[in-house]
Design an enzyme around this catalytic site. Structure first.
Site, PDB file in Angstrom:
ATOM      1  N   LYS A 195       0.672  -1.417  -0.164  1.00  0.00           N
ATOM      2  CA  LYS A 195      -0.075  -0.055  -0.045  1.00  0.00           C
ATOM      3  C   LYS A 195       0.942   1.188  -0.234  1.00  0.00           C
ATOM      4  CE  LYS A 195      -3.779   2.376   3.050  1.00  0.00           C
ATOM      5  NZ  LYS A 195      -4.808   1.701   4.004  1.00  0.00           N
ATOM      6  N   GLU A 201      10.388  -4.051   4.147  1.00  0.00           N
ATOM      7  CA  GLU A 201      10.758  -6.383   4.092  1.00  0.00           C
ATOM      8  C   GLU A 201      10.348  -5.969   2.444  1.00  0.00           C
ATOM      9  OE1 GLU A 201       8.708  -4.812   6.500  1.00  0.00           O
ATOM     10  OE2 GLU A 201       9.020  -6.374   8.469  1.00  0.00           O
ATOM     11  N   GLY A 253      -4.974  -2.099   4.972  1.00  0.00           N
ATOM     12  CA  GLY A 253      -3.905  -3.045   4.799  1.00  0.00           C
ATOM     13  C   GLY A 253      -4.891  -4.345   4.855  1.00  0.00           C
ATOM     14  N   ARG A 254      -5.547  -4.754   6.432  1.00  0.00           N
ATOM     15  CA  ARG A 254      -6.003  -5.966   6.063  1.00  0.00           C
ATOM     16  C   ARG A 254      -6.867  -6.369   5.861  1.00  0.00           C
ATOM     17  NH1 ARG A 254      -4.984  -2.475  10.295  1.00  0.00           N
ATOM     18  NH2 ARG A 254      -6.299  -1.874  11.943  1.00  0.00           N
ATOM     19  N   GLU A 339      -4.559  -6.896  14.868  1.00  0.00           N
ATOM     20  CA  GLU A 339      -3.789  -5.624  14.374  1.00  0.00           C
ATOM     21  C   GLU A 339      -5.301  -4.529  14.383  1.00  0.00           C
ATOM     22  OE1 GLU A 339      -0.235  -4.813  11.761  1.00  0.00           O
ATOM     23  OE2 GLU A 339      -2.040  -4.825  10.349  1.00  0.00           O
ATOM     24  N   HIS A 370      -4.024 -33.734  17.428  1.00  0.00           N
ATOM     25  CA  HIS A 370      -2.468 -34.082  17.937  1.00  0.00           C
ATOM     26  C   HIS A 370      -1.486 -33.080  18.543  1.00  0.00           C
ATOM     27  CE1 HIS A 370      -4.191 -38.786  16.323  1.00  0.00           C
ATOM     28  NE2 HIS A 370      -5.521 -37.760  15.416  1.00  0.00           N
ATOM     29  N   LYS A 499       9.671  -0.945  13.890  1.00  0.00           N
ATOM     30  CA  LYS A 499       9.642   0.072  12.376  1.00  0.00           C
ATOM     31  C   LYS A 499      11.125   0.859  13.264  1.00  0.00           C
ATOM     32  CE  LYS A 499       5.374  -1.184  10.053  1.00  0.00           C
ATOM     33  NZ  LYS A 499       4.760  -0.378   9.357  1.00  0.00           N
TER      34      LYS A 499
HETATM   35  O1  F6P Z   1       2.556  -4.494   9.738  1.00  0.00           O
HETATM   36  C1  F6P Z   1       1.482  -3.474   9.426  1.00  0.00           C
HETATM   37  C2  F6P Z   1       0.864  -2.909   8.326  1.00  0.00           C
HETATM   38  O2  F6P Z   1       1.069  -2.017   8.379  1.00  0.00           O
HETATM   39  C3  F6P Z   1       0.111  -3.503   7.512  1.00  0.00           C
HETATM   40  O3  F6P Z   1      -1.034  -2.827   8.222  1.00  0.00           O
HETATM   41  C4  F6P Z   1       0.387  -3.267   7.046  1.00  0.00           C
HETATM   42  O4  F6P Z   1      -1.310  -4.393   5.943  1.00  0.00           O
HETATM   43  C5  F6P Z   1       1.848  -4.074   6.234  1.00  0.00           C
HETATM   44  O5  F6P Z   1       1.975  -3.332   7.503  1.00  0.00           O
HETATM   45  C6  F6P Z   1       1.844  -3.581   4.934  1.00  0.00           C
HETATM   46  O6  F6P Z   1       1.972  -2.430   4.511  1.00  0.00           O
HETATM   47  P1  F6P Z   1       1.942  -2.215   3.417  1.00  0.00           P
HETATM   48  O7  F6P Z   1       0.795  -2.792   2.588  1.00  0.00           O
HETATM   49  O8  F6P Z   1       1.866  -1.011   3.312  1.00  0.00           O
HETATM   50  O9  F6P Z   1       3.383  -2.737   2.823  1.00  0.00           O
END
Ligand code: F6P
Length: 534
Positions: A195, A201, A253-254, A339, A370, A499
């Protein structure tokens, strides 16, 4: 507002759930049919009075008004000054949806059409990589830009007739390495799903994928697509705007798998099946907006959740799909629920006076049986369990195995409720010839306290439409729980501190900066890891 509920709980907490079934209408009264879905919450200690009090909470905090405000595009995410409109992404044939007086639906439908055109071109081989038709699609994203499409791609594997889909999320190079080493760069499409297009990452993995691609492909960016709200940044990365699918800041995002973030799922199952998924979500939206609370499935799911967590004090909630392809649903719900509702203050900044949302965890049955069910049955803490089960599987020739799966699911909820008394255990052990002290000792190990609550969501078959219903059901459940708690379910400030500190630690781990200012534990760990090769 919680006191009457607490008092009610106090008065019923020692009652056996099983005794509630003395009323022959118990199962019918405490379950809800919605189309093909059946939500059974009769194996809980909730009774008519408890439900009445819980519904009173919804009225007291004006959940209906809050719900309507969300669907109407009001800026209910007050700490980020944003509307919350993931529902617009599945508003396939609904009316206009206004944000700041502007209808967002033309833009939503235009992006959906663009995604479909792109997906068809890839799936039909009209759009190719340097080495020919795309065989693999790699989605690089994390959190909401990974969990939804990944969960969906596994859930809907029987409908997958497009390129193979893979998912890279972790910054751990093992993740990107293992995925890319199974693909040929010349026939791989890489989708960077972010987003913000700044997530550490994702950006690290995207750069690695680009370098991998450039070893074999002349113009590596031409085999990239992006899913993002930040089109300036996708351009800077070199991705052709024609392959960028944007969305607005009112999609959290979620909550984003319904729109561009779902592109990898659409590539796998095709636009038609993806639309069926959206339709399932949209139908759940209509139900959530129209049904009275006592017949409203997301609301009932939320009320059961609030009863168990905030009233009974059960801190965790196990999600146990007896549907192997829902193996990532617990992980998906961990983000969706934890979250969203893992907050310590209410919207006005005041400390919560009740606990925030529960710890959500789980694994598919029967594997969990199990592993950790021992604790669920005989541990000292009560863990409410949420079972999901389909009447049929896609493996028609293996129907008998599916019947075994169902039998196991129903056996678990029955065992949790019924338990096994000391007398019953004694009876079993004395038949085996034990007497005296040894009979007592061995019998006590075989007692199941029972009276442990569970719910079951049953459906005919896990198809795209049903998955859409299930995901939207949980989204609205989270909304209702958050609204009752008075929190903002749509921000996630709690992820920021880690972060920021990771950014300060990176140069220390690389050895370009001293660890001065860090606590002795952190400095010592950096030192250990550096001396061992970090
Ligand atoms: O972990 C925080 C967060 O902002 C989530 O809410 C989101 O889904 C994720 O990082 C990834 O964010 P982005 O889509 O901006 O890379």
């Amino acid at each position: 507002m919680w006191d009457p509920l607490r008092a009610h709980h106090e008065s019923v907490k020692d009652r056996s759930i099983l005794s509630l079934f003395d009323d022959p209408s118990r199962a019918e009264q405490f379950s809800l049919r919605l189309g093909d879905l059946l939500f059974d919450y009769s194996k809980t200690n909730l009774d008519a009075e408890g439900l009445r009090l819980l519904i009173g909470l919804l009225d007291a905090v004006k959940v209906a008004e809050k719900r309507d405000a969300m669907f109407a595009g009001a800026k209910i995410n007050e700490t980020e000054d944003r509307a919350v409109l993931h529902t617009a992404l599945r508003n396939l044939d609904g009316g206009p949806v206004l944000v700041d007086g502007e209808d967002v639906m033309p833009g939503v439908l235009d992006t959906l059409n663009r995604m479909e055109t792109f997906a068809e071109a890839i799936r039909e081989g009209r759009e190719k990589g340097q080495g020919g038709r795309y065989a693999d699609v790699v989605n690089i994203g994390i959190g909401g830009s990974d969990l939804g499409p990944k969960m969906g791609a596994i859930a809907l594997r029987p409908y997958a007739d497009g390129p193979r889909t893979h998912f890279v999320s972790n910054v751990d190079p093992a993740d990107v390495h293992d995925v890319l080493s199974a693909c040929d760069p010349a026939t791989t499409l890489v989708i960077v799903a972010s987003k913000t297009f700044t997530t550490q990452e994702t950006m690290a993995n995207a750069a690695t994928a680009k370098a991998w691609m450039s070893e074999k492909v002349q113009n590596p960016a031409s085999q990239f697509a992006a899913l993002s709200t930040a089109q300036d940044k996708t351009s800077a990365f070199g991705i052709d705007p024609a392959r960028v699918f944007g969305f607005e800041d009112w999609v959290g995002g979620r909550y984003s798998m319904w729109g561009p973030i779902g592109l990898s799922l659409m590539l796998a199952i095709g636009p038609q099946a993806f639309r069926a998924f959206l339709r399932g979500g949209q139908d759940m939206d209509c139900h959530f907006q129209a049904a009275e609370w006592h017949e409203n499935m997301p609301a009932l799911l939320a009320l059961v959740g609030l009863w168990h967590n905030q009233v009974c004090g059960y801190a965790t909630r196990a999600v146990l799909p007896y549907d192997n392809r829902l193996m990532r649903l617990p992980a998906y719900l961990q983000q969706l629920e934890m979250e969203s509702n893992g907050k310590r203050v209410s919207m006005d900044g005041q400390a919560l006076t009740v606990h925030s949302g529960p710890v959500v965890w789980g694994e598919p049955g029967t594997n969990g049986q199990h592993a950790f069910y021992q604790l669920i049955h005989q541990g000292t803490r009560v863990i409410p369990c949420e079972f999901l089960v389909a009447a049929r599987g896609h493996e028609e020739g293996l129907h008998h195995q599916h019947q075994l799966l169902i039998a196991n699911c129903l056996a678990q909820s029955e065992a949790l409720m019924r338990g096994r008394s000391l007398d019953e255990a004694r009876g079993i052990m004395s038949k085996r010839g034990l007497t005296g002290e040894e009979l007592e000792r061995q019998s006590s190990h075989r007692v199941f306290p029972g009276n442990r609550p569970s719910t079951t969501l049953a459906y005919p078959l896990l198809d795209p439409y049903t998955l859409g219903q299930i995901v939207a059901l949980y989204e609205h459940r989270v909304f209702v729980e958050g609204a009752v708690l008075g929190i903002n379910s749509f921000d996630q400030w709690g992820v920021e501190l880690g972060k920021e500190l990771a950014n300060t630690l990176a140069p220390m781990v690389e050895g370009t900066q001293a660890t001065s200012g860090k606590d002795a534990s952190t400095a010592g760990l950096v030192e250990f890891l550096r001396t061992n090769g970090a």
